[in-house]
Design an enzyme around this catalytic site. Structure first.
Site, mmCIF file in Angstrom:
data_model
loop_
_atom_site.group_PDB
_atom_site.id
_atom_site.type_symbol
_atom_site.label_atom_id
_atom_site.label_comp_id
_atom_site.label_asym_id
_atom_site.label_seq_id
_atom_site.Cartn_x
_atom_site.Cartn_y
_atom_site.Cartn_z
ATOM 1 N N SER A 179 0.787 -1.241 0.000
ATOM 2 C CA SER A 179 0.000 0.000 0.000
ATOM 3 C C SER A 179 0.813 1.282 0.000
ATOM 4 C CB SER A 179 -0.971 -0.004 1.188
ATOM 5 O OG SER A 179 -2.024 -0.897 0.934
ATOM 6 N N ALA A 216 -6.355 -14.126 -3.248
ATOM 7 C CA ALA A 216 -4.960 -13.863 -3.596
ATOM 8 C C ALA A 216 -4.037 -14.976 -3.119
ATOM 9 C CB ALA A 216 -4.527 -12.532 -3.004
ATOM 10 N N TYR A 228 -10.771 2.330 5.624
ATOM 11 C CA TYR A 228 -9.774 1.998 4.601
ATOM 12 C C TYR A 228 -10.370 1.054 3.572
ATOM 13 C CZ TYR A 228 -4.995 1.028 2.984
ATOM 14 O OH TYR A 228 -3.847 0.924 2.254
ATOM 15 N N ASN A 281 -9.335 -0.317 -0.463
ATOM 16 C CA ASN A 281 -8.461 -0.266 -1.626
ATOM 17 C C ASN A 281 -9.192 0.115 -2.901
ATOM 18 O OD1 ASN A 281 -5.788 -1.433 -0.531
ATOM 19 N ND2 ASN A 281 -7.372 -2.744 0.306
#
Length: 378
Positions: free
Chosen positions: A96, A160, A192, A194
């Site tokens: 990040s 992932a 938060y 993404n």
């Protein structure tokens, strides 16, 4: 590594938030409390302890003093299959920290008059954001960069971990997020996600007409001489140049699994970049000294809101963290299977970046955060 968190990036991001504030509440490790005349370098000693305790197969760190003096440290094993050492200042996946690069490009476009921070996303990506409680006509560019948009997260961690070589188109990631309801009304709180930065990356491409990686290269890495920092091209599963291997455990008591080669497209503008400790330090020092943004845009970047981690506040793509010795550091940190990074830079140019070759457990996270805090406060 527990399978319970909702998403890999969200878990990694909150891990970094916790780590960067851990130094405020963690007792001083012996490595920092001992006299430097009788002990090894405290950063080296703490890296050795992190690896010796089983928290990560390998670790590496880079520090910069206020006078510009640079030091590098390594510990542990860089390749469990061969026993090779961790390469000095090796390349790493930076997770990040990518958000700080994306935000910098967006703010440069703001300075050029091509993007308005308080304009709706629909002004640039009409019709993209539509879903349950989601409307791009009510979400601003600022809210994307500050995680106050309410956009839901897009990817569960297990996707992932179980299929690390799969390629994801950015639009696919956004569509996955929009299959879920908004987390809250835009601008009402912080959370938060993404998804915000995948949308920001699409915005950059729409406004400039160029791939995001090219814009980052032209506007940032070429400008300040970062030769090993890049956004991997589609299909690039490798890490260029010398690098340690990155590992992850799929179960708490399981073996280390090699995640060095993976397709980071599931992070893209939110977390896919590769760099080194020294180049991350150089980037953040250049950013906060005003070499990449005009004063007005840097001031916007440094305007923060509270997060859900004590002592940490979030600006536009960057994190501000209270230091135990007073003052604050700026940076981001990040995590992606196989690598986690912790660091920051101070107003007088001190900088630290620590990388572990895994996303670790809680106690290791706390020690990594304490290491950053103590190193910046020395």
């Amino acid at each position: 590594m527990s399978a319970s968190p909702r998403t890999a990036f969200r878990a990694a991001a909150l891990t970094v938030l916790a780590a960067l504030t851990a130094g405020l509440v963690t007792s001083t490790p012996a490595a920092f409390a001992a006299s430097p005349a009788r002990t090894p370098d405290p950063v080296q000693r703490e890296l050795d302890a992190l690896v010796r305790g089983g928290g990560a197969p390998g670790a590496l760190a880079g520090t910069v003093r206020a006078d510009g003096t640079v030091r590098h440290h390594t510990a542990g094993v860089g390749d469990l299959a061969t026993g090779a050492k961790v390469p000095r200042d090796g390349s790493i996946r930076i997770g990040s920290n990518t958000k700080a690069f994306t935000a910098t490009v967006v703010l440069q476009l703001v300075g050029e008059g091509r993007v308005g921070l308080d304009e709706p996303v629909d002004a640039y990506l009409p019709g993209l954001l539509r879903g349950e409680g989601v409307d791009g006509r009510r979400i601003t560019v600022r809210q994307l960069l500050q995680h106050t948009s309410g956009l839901p997260e897009y990817l569960d961690k297990q996707a992932a971990l179980t299929d690390p070589r799969r390629y994801y188109e950015p639009r696919e990631l956004v569509d996955r997020a929009l299959a879920r309801p908004a987390e809250f009304a835009p601008g009402t709180t912080w959370s938060y996600s993404n998804t915000n930065y995948v949308v920001a990356g699409l915005l950059v491409q729409k406004v400039t007409g160029r791939p995001l990686g090219e814009e980052i290269e032209k506007r940032i890495t070429d400008r300040i001489g970062l030769r090993r920092t890049y956004l991997p091209a589609p299909g690039d599963l490798s890490i260029r140049g010398k690098h340690p291997h990155g590992y992850q455990k799929l179960a708490e008591d399981g073996p280390w699994r090699d995640f060095t080669e993976m397709d980071p497209s599931w992070g893209w503008a939110a977390g896919a970049m590769v760099s080194t400790n020294s180049e991350l330090n150089r980037f953040y020092r250049a950013l906060f000294s005003g070499r990449l943004l005009a004063p007005a845009q840097l001031a916007e970047m440094r305007t923060t809101v509270p997060t859900d981690a004590e002592g940490a506040r979030y600006g536009l793509g960057v994190l501000s963290t209270a230091l135990s010795c007073g003052g604050r550091s700026w940076g981001h940190g990040g995590g992606i299977p196989g690598f986690s990074t912790y660091g920051g830079v101070t107003a007088d140019g001190r900088a630290v970046n620590v990388t572990l070759t895994t996303i670790p457990d809680g106690p290791t996270i706390a020690r990594a955060g304490a290491l950053v805090d103590r190193a910046l406060c020395r």
